[in-house]
Design an enzyme around this catalytic site. Sequence first.
Site, PDB file in Angstrom:
ATOM      1  N   ASP A 115       0.840  -1.211   0.000  1.00 33.54           N
ATOM      2  CA  ASP A 115       0.000   0.000   0.000  1.00 33.54           C
ATOM      3  C   ASP A 115       0.870   1.254   0.000  1.00 33.54           C
ATOM      4  O   ASP A 115       2.097   1.169   0.119  1.00 33.54           O
ATOM      5  CB  ASP A 115      -0.967  -0.014   1.199  1.00 33.54           C
ATOM      6  CG  ASP A 115      -0.313  -0.495   2.492  1.00 33.54           C
ATOM      7  OD1 ASP A 115       0.918  -0.362   2.612  1.00 33.54           O
ATOM      8  OD2 ASP A 115      -1.035  -0.985   3.383  1.00 33.54           O
ATOM      9  N   ASP A 174      -7.930  -2.490  14.073  1.00 33.93           N
ATOM     10  CA  ASP A 174      -9.314  -2.637  13.601  1.00 33.93           C
ATOM     11  C   ASP A 174      -9.484  -3.829  12.658  1.00 33.93           C
ATOM     12  O   ASP A 174     -10.522  -3.978  12.023  1.00 33.93           O
ATOM     13  CB  ASP A 174      -9.790  -1.341  12.918  1.00 33.93           C
ATOM     14  CG  ASP A 174      -8.986  -0.984  11.672  1.00 33.93           C
ATOM     15  OD1 ASP A 174      -8.064  -1.757  11.299  1.00 33.93           O
ATOM     16  OD2 ASP A 174      -9.274   0.056  11.054  1.00 33.93           O
ATOM     17  N   HIS A 211      -7.678  -4.483   9.931  1.00 30.43           N
ATOM     18  CA  HIS A 211      -7.333  -4.314   8.514  1.00 30.43           C
ATOM     19  C   HIS A 211      -6.073  -5.090   8.144  1.00 30.43           C
ATOM     20  O   HIS A 211      -5.209  -5.319   8.986  1.00 30.43           O
ATOM     21  CB  HIS A 211      -7.217  -2.831   8.113  1.00 30.43           C
ATOM     22  CG  HIS A 211      -6.027  -2.101   8.644  1.00 30.43           C
ATOM     23  ND1 HIS A 211      -6.085  -0.782   9.061  1.00 30.43           N
ATOM     24  CD2 HIS A 211      -4.734  -2.459   8.821  1.00 30.43           C
ATOM     25  CE1 HIS A 211      -4.890  -0.388   9.444  1.00 30.43           C
ATOM     26  NE2 HIS A 211      -4.054  -1.381   9.321  1.00 30.43           N
ATOM     27  N   GLU A 261      -9.764  -1.388   5.203  1.00 31.50           N
ATOM     28  CA  GLU A 261     -10.431  -1.087   6.468  1.00 31.50           C
ATOM     29  C   GLU A 261     -11.725  -1.907   6.588  1.00 31.50           C
ATOM     30  O   GLU A 261     -12.196  -2.490   5.606  1.00 31.50           O
ATOM     31  CB  GLU A 261     -10.741   0.415   6.523  1.00 31.50           C
ATOM     32  CG  GLU A 261      -9.499   1.315   6.487  1.00 31.50           C
ATOM     33  CD  GLU A 261      -8.696   1.322   7.792  1.00 31.50           C
ATOM     34  OE1 GLU A 261      -8.673   0.314   8.511  1.00 31.50           O
ATOM     35  OE2 GLU A 261      -8.070   2.363   8.078  1.00 31.50           O
TER      36      GLU A 261
HETATM   37  P1  PGA Z   1       1.833  -1.886  12.623  1.00 28.30           P
HETATM   38  O1  PGA Z   1       0.612  -1.739  11.637  1.00 28.30           O
HETATM   39  O2  PGA Z   1       2.679  -2.981  12.063  1.00 28.30           O
HETATM   40  O3  PGA Z   1       2.535  -0.566  12.582  1.00 28.30           O
HETATM   41  O4  PGA Z   1       1.270  -2.241  13.957  1.00 28.30           O
HETATM   42  C1  PGA Z   1       0.000  -2.887  11.139  1.00 28.30           C
HETATM   43  C2  PGA Z   1      -1.064  -2.488  10.142  1.00 28.30           C
HETATM   44  O5  PGA Z   1      -1.634  -1.391  10.275  1.00 28.30           O
HETATM   45  O6  PGA Z   1      -1.341  -3.277   9.232  1.00 28.30           O
END
Ligand code: PGA
Length: 259
Positions: free
Chosen positions: A66, A135, A137, A142
């Site tokens: 992404d 959340d 994702h 999302e």
């Molecule tokens: P993080 O984020 O590795 O910084 O905890 C994970 C994500 O948002 O997919």
Amino acid sequence: MEIVILPSPAEVARKAADAIEQYVRRGPAVLGLATGSTPLGTYQELIERHRNSGLGFGQAQAFLLDEYVGLPAAHPQSYHSVIRDEFTDSVDFAAGAVHGLDGMAQDPQAEAAQYEERIAAAGGVDIQILGIGTDGHVGFNEPMSSLASRTRIKTLTRQTRKDNARFFDREQDVPDHVLTQGLGTIGQARHLLLLAMGAAKADAIAAAVEGPLAAICPASVLQLHPHVTVLVDEAAASKLTHQDYYRDTFSRKPAWQGL
Ligand code: PGA
């Protein structure tokens, strides 16, 4: 889905690096790379193996999951910059072998469609590293993302913007929009490696692994994939109901099976 509970984040990183190394040593691998905090230990481990045991990435290609919309590739928080700083510049990928989405594309939909074509032209992703948002994702898909979605533009939730504010000077500097591989796109990778560490991820991991298949928890779509490895530390595993079963199964797994 194979769930592997490990004693520490360092063990998660080592096991993840083992899985990736196996593809890289086998031939010209296509790696799916994630950004964020979760895979940093894995990238450190791979960099050390590159330096100390000759693990070479010269034949590999990589695709990022992404990118923020509105950040030029040179911005320090663009995922183009982050992956270079955290991993790819410290090993020996060939020039042009690390692919990302252009967050400044005039036509984000065309950019998304072309990205899908570039992944397909490379033969698809062999192993995709994934983190998970609080959340639920994966990538930046999302909650309520279509479980069949393709690469496209998405709006970040307030929760994700809060979670990612630590990388920016101010929360309002976190971009509203992103380009992300879709859940259907991610699901075409041949092996998915989901990593999670820390208690803040425990609810999301429990929902993804043991909850119903539902768009409210996008990571639950991994339940449909034939080859998923979930590597979690004790804290991230703490809300799983069947921890004993996962531990027992992994401890009795025949060594020849690998991950
Ligand atoms: P993080 O984020 O590795 O910084 O905890 C994970 C994500 O948002 O997919």
